[in-house]
Design a protein around this motif. Structure first.
Motif, mmCIF file in Angstrom:
data_model
loop_
_atom_site.group_PDB
_atom_site.id
_atom_site.type_symbol
_atom_site.label_atom_id
_atom_site.label_comp_id
_atom_site.label_asym_id
_atom_site.label_seq_id
_atom_site.Cartn_x
_atom_site.Cartn_y
_atom_site.Cartn_z
ATOM 1 N N UNK A 1 0.868 -1.176 0.000
ATOM 2 C CA UNK A 1 0.000 0.000 0.000
ATOM 3 C C UNK A 1 0.902 1.222 0.000
ATOM 4 N N UNK A 2 1.117 1.767 -1.181
ATOM 5 C CA UNK A 2 1.973 2.923 -1.468
ATOM 6 C C UNK A 2 3.448 2.566 -1.563
ATOM 7 N N UNK A 3 3.936 1.620 -0.784
ATOM 8 C CA UNK A 3 5.356 1.281 -0.750
ATOM 9 C C UNK A 3 5.735 0.292 -1.854
ATOM 10 N N UNK A 4 6.910 0.490 -2.467
ATOM 11 C CA UNK A 4 7.501 -0.541 -3.312
ATOM 12 C C UNK A 4 8.244 -1.513 -2.410
ATOM 13 N N UNK A 5 7.989 -2.802 -2.598
ATOM 14 C CA UNK A 5 8.531 -3.834 -1.721
ATOM 15 C C UNK A 5 9.750 -4.521 -2.335
ATOM 16 N N UNK A 6 10.369 -3.870 -3.276
ATOM 17 C CA UNK A 6 11.589 -4.337 -3.920
ATOM 18 C C UNK A 6 12.247 -3.162 -4.591
ATOM 19 N N UNK A 7 13.493 -3.335 -5.053
ATOM 20 C CA UNK A 7 14.197 -2.210 -5.669
ATOM 21 C C UNK A 7 13.656 -1.816 -7.030
#
Length: 608
Positions: free
Chosen positions: A317-323
C-alpha cells in the motif's frame, strides 16, 4: 517515481546521448562493527564530489538504525542567491514520498471505520464517476475503484487530471472536476502509477474526517511524530527553512501543487526518519500508537502478486517492496523504498526492514534523481557493515553480464520476430531488421542489438555499425521481447530484475474522421499556470496515427494513437500514461481534462 519510468528514462538518455547518464556504483571501504563514525566520515568525504559531478546545489540525508537517529546532516546550498546553507532542519519538497503519509492517514481512518480498504471510492466521493470500456455498466466500473487499488496503483485510473495541476485549488473540488475520466486499464490487473488516485484519496480523507487534508495530517500524523518542519501547504517562500529548487541550473518558479496528497509534502530527512522509526516500532512512537500493527503489516503486504505485467516490481500500500530496477543491497534481503521527484527536487527513502536500517536523501535540483538513489544505496551498504553484517555483494548483487565480444547478431527468424514498433513512456521505440542486423531506434538515434550468451539483447559499442562509441551503462541493460498476458512487451533487465519498457503496437485501420483530425492543436485552458502541455500535433506515419505534445515551443515524446471508433482513441501501450483516452469533438480534442482546438497555422504537410 515509478522504477520502470526511471529505467525508460535511463534507456532513452543513453540512447540519445550515448556515454552519458547514470554512473557506475562507487567502491566502498570496509567498515568495522559498530563504527558508524567511519560510515559518516566516508559519506562526508564522498557526497560533495558527487554533488559537484551531478550539478546539485544542496543535499540533506538522515541515517536510521531502529529507534536511533544515527546521523543527519546537510550539504551545499539551500538557496544560491541568498548563500543559505543546507542544515538538518532545511525542508525540501518530498514529491511522491508524500504518498506514504497519505497511505498512513488512510489506514488510520480505516481503523476508525470511517473508510474501508475494499469499499468503492464512490461510497465516500459519490460525485466522482469513471467511464470504462472494460465493464458492462457504469455501476460495476465505479465499484471496481476501491481504496486498496488506489493505494497500490491498481485502480486503472490515468496518471493525472491535467488542468490546474500547479495551483492551490481546494482538493474538495477535484472529484467533481475529474469525474467522467476514462479508465486506462482494467482495475486490479496491472500497476499503473497514478498521482490522480492519491489526490482522490486525499479528498476521501477530507470527506471522511471532516477536516482539511493539511489539518488532518498535522493533528494525527505529523505533529504526533514530532515532524516540526513538515507541511503540505505552500511553496519555498512560506517558511525561511525551505530550500529553493533548481531546473537547468536556474531557480524554479516553485508553483503551488494541487495534488498535495500525491506530491505536496515539504519535509526534512530527519523528520521522515521519525516516520520510519514509527513503522519499525509497529506503529508506535513516543508512547503513542499511531497505526495498528495490523495496518503496518497490511501496508507491507504485496498487493500485486497476480499481475503478470508488473514483472519484478512488487508493491504494497503505497510502498515498493523491492528495488524495482535499482541495485539490490543483498540477494535475500528485503528492501522497501519509494522515490520522489517534482522536477526541481528529488528524494529517496530506502529501508531494510529485517535489520531495521533506513536512509533518507533529499536534494534540490532536476539533476539529482540518480544521485539521491546512489547515495541511499551506498549508505545502506555501509550501515549493514556497521551492524556487523558482511556484504555479500559490495557493489551490485546482479551477476556479471557476459562480455559483448561473444555476442552475435540475432538470427533472421529472431530479427523478423522482434522487428516492430513499441510504445514506451519515452515515446516510440523502433526495432528494425536491416542489412542482416537488428537496430533499436529512439529520438532519431539508434544502436545495433546483439544476442549475448545469456540469450538477452545488448547494445554494442557502435553507432549505425560504423564507428566505435562508448555507450556507458547502456551496455549493462539487457533487452528482449516477452509474450505476457496477451501482449508483446519490450522488457529490460537490470540488476537481475526484469521490468516492462514498452509494448508492441501493430498498425491498424485509421477511420476517416481520425484521418481528418491530422493537424496542429493548441490548448484552451483559462487561467492555467505552467500547463503540462500547451499544444498537440497529430500526424500519420507508416500507417500509424501519432501524437506529439508541445510545451513552450519544445516538442515532447511521440506516442501511438489507436482509434477505437470515430470519436474515441487510446494512447497505445501499457506503461505510464498509456491507455489515456482522446475524444474527438466538433471543436477539437479532449484528453485528461485538457481541451485542444485547431491552431490557425496548422498545415496539411503533417500527413506523411
Amino acid at each position: 517515481m515509478l522504477r520502470s519510468l526511471r529505467l525508460a528514462s535511463l534507456f532513452g538518455l543513453l540512447l540519445v546521448n550515448t556515454g552519458c547518464g547514470e554512473r557506475a556504483p562507487t567502491s566502498l571501504p570496509p567498515i568495522g562493527k559498530g563504527d558508524y563514525r567511519a560510515v559518516i566520515e566516508h559519506l562526508r568525504q564522498s557526497i560533495p564530489e558527487q554533488m559537484r559531478k551531478n550539478h546539485v546545489p544542496g543535499l540533506s540525508l538522515a541515517l536510521i538504525d531502529g529507534q536511533e537517529l544515527v546521523w543527519a546532516e546537510g550539504f551545499g546550498l539551500a538557496d544560491e542567491a541568498l548563500h543559505m546553507r543546507v542544515t538538518p532542519t532545511t525542508a525540501f519538497r518530498a514529491g511522491s514520498l508524500s504518498k506514504l503519509f497519505t497511505a498512513s492517514a488512510t489506514l488510520q481512518l480505516v481503523e476508525q471505520q470511517r473508510l474501508s480498504l475494499d469499499a468503492p471510492l464512490s461510497r465516500t466521493l459519490p460525485e466522482f464517476r469513471v467511464r470504462s470500456r472494460f465493464h458492462a455498466d457504469a455501476r460495476s466500473a465505479n465499484d471496481a475503484i476501491t481504496l486498496r487499488r488506489l493505494l497500490s496503483h491498481q485502480a486503472g485510473l490515468p496518471s493525472e487530471f491535467l488542468p490546474r495541476l500547479r495551483t492551490d485549488d481546494p482538493l474538495k473540488y477535484l472529484p467533481q472536476k475529474a469525474s467522467g475520466l476514462w479508465l486506462n486499464n482494467p482495475p486490479g490487473t496491472q500497476m499503473a502509477y497514478s498521482n490522480l488516485g492519491f489526490a482522490l484519496l486525499g479528498a476521501a480523507i477530507e470527506r471522511s474526517s471532516g477536516q482539511p487534508f493539511e489539518t488532518r495530517l498535522q493533528q494525527h500524523l505529523l505533529q504526533p511524530l514530532a515532524m516540526e518542519h513538515s507541511s503540505f501547504v505552500g511553496n519555498s517562500e512560506l517558511q525561511p527553512y525551505r530550500a529553493r529548487g533548481y531546473l537547468q541550473g536556474q531557480p524554479s518558479s516553485d508553483e503551488e501543487i494541487r495534488d498535495l496528497p500525491a506530491g505536496g509534502l515539504w519535509t526534512t530527512p530527519r523528520d521522515v526518519g521519525q516516520f520510519v522509526q514509527m513503522l519499525f516500532a509497529q506503529g508506535r512512537f513516543d508512547g503513542r500508537q499511531l497505526l495498528s500493527q495490523q495496518s503496518v503489516a497490511e501496508m507491507f503486504r504485496q498487493q500485486n502478486r497476480a499481475n503478470a505485467l508488473d514483472f519484478d516490481c512488487p508493491i504494497g500500500l503505497a510502498w515498493y517492496l523491492g528495488p524495482c530496477g535499482d541495485p539490490r543491497i543483498g540477494p535475500q534481503l528485503q528492501q522497501w523504498q519509494h522515490s520522489g521527484s517534482t522536477g526541481d527536487f528529488a528524494a529517496q527513502l530506502s529501508v531494510l526492514p529485517e535489520p531495521q536500517l533506513a536512509v533518507v536523501v533529499m536534494a534540490n535540483a532536476d539533476t539529482a534523481e540518480a544521485l539521491v538513489s546512489e547515495v541511499a544505496t551506498q549508505a545502506l551498504r555501509l550501515m549493514l557493515q556497521a551492524q556487523g553484517n558482511q556484504l555479500v555483494c559490495p557493489r551490485d548483487c546482479a551477476p556479471s553480464l557476459p562480455p559483448l565480444a561473444a555476442a552475435a547478431a540475432p538470427s533472421p527468424h529472431d530479427r523478423q520476430r522482434l522487428a516492430g514498433l513499441y510504445a514506451s513512456p519515452l515515446g516510440v521505440i523502433r526495432l528494425k531488421d536491416q542489412r542482416h542486423q537488428l537496430f533499436a531506434e529512439l529520438g532519431g538515434k539508434r544502436v545495433e542489438l546483439l544476442r549475448d550468451s545469456q540469450g538477452w539483447l545488448r547494445a554494442q559499442k557502435k553507432l549505425l555499425g560504423l564507428w566505435s562509441l562508448d555507450l556507458g551503462l547502456l551496455e549493462q541493460l539487457q533487452l528482449d521481447v516477452i509474450s505476457v498476458a496477451g501482449k508483446e512487451v519490450l522488457a529490460v533487465r537490470r540488476h537481475g530484475q526484469t521490468l516492462p519498457l514498452g509494448e508492441r503496437i501493430d498498425p491498424g485501420p485509421i477511420p476517416a474522421d481520425w484521418q481528418a483530425s491530422v493537424g496542429r492543436y493548441r490548448l484552451i485552458s483559462p487561467n492555467e499556470r505552467e500547463p503540462l502541455l500547451d499544444g498537440l500535433t497529430l500526424r500519420i506515419d507508416q500507417g500509424l496515427l501519432l501524437a506529439q505534445g508541445r510545451r513552450k515551443g519544445e516538442t515532447l515524446g511521440e506516442f501511438v494513437v489507436q482509434p477505437l471508433d470515430d470519436a474515441h482513441a487510446l494512447l497505445a501501450g501499457s506503461a505510464l500514461g498509456a491507455g489515456n483516452t482522446l475524444t474527438r469533438h466538433s471543436d477539437g480534442l479532449r484528453v485528461l481534462g485538457y481541451r485542444f482546438v485547431r491552431s490557425p497555422d496548422q498545415d496539411a504537410g503533417l500527413q506523411l
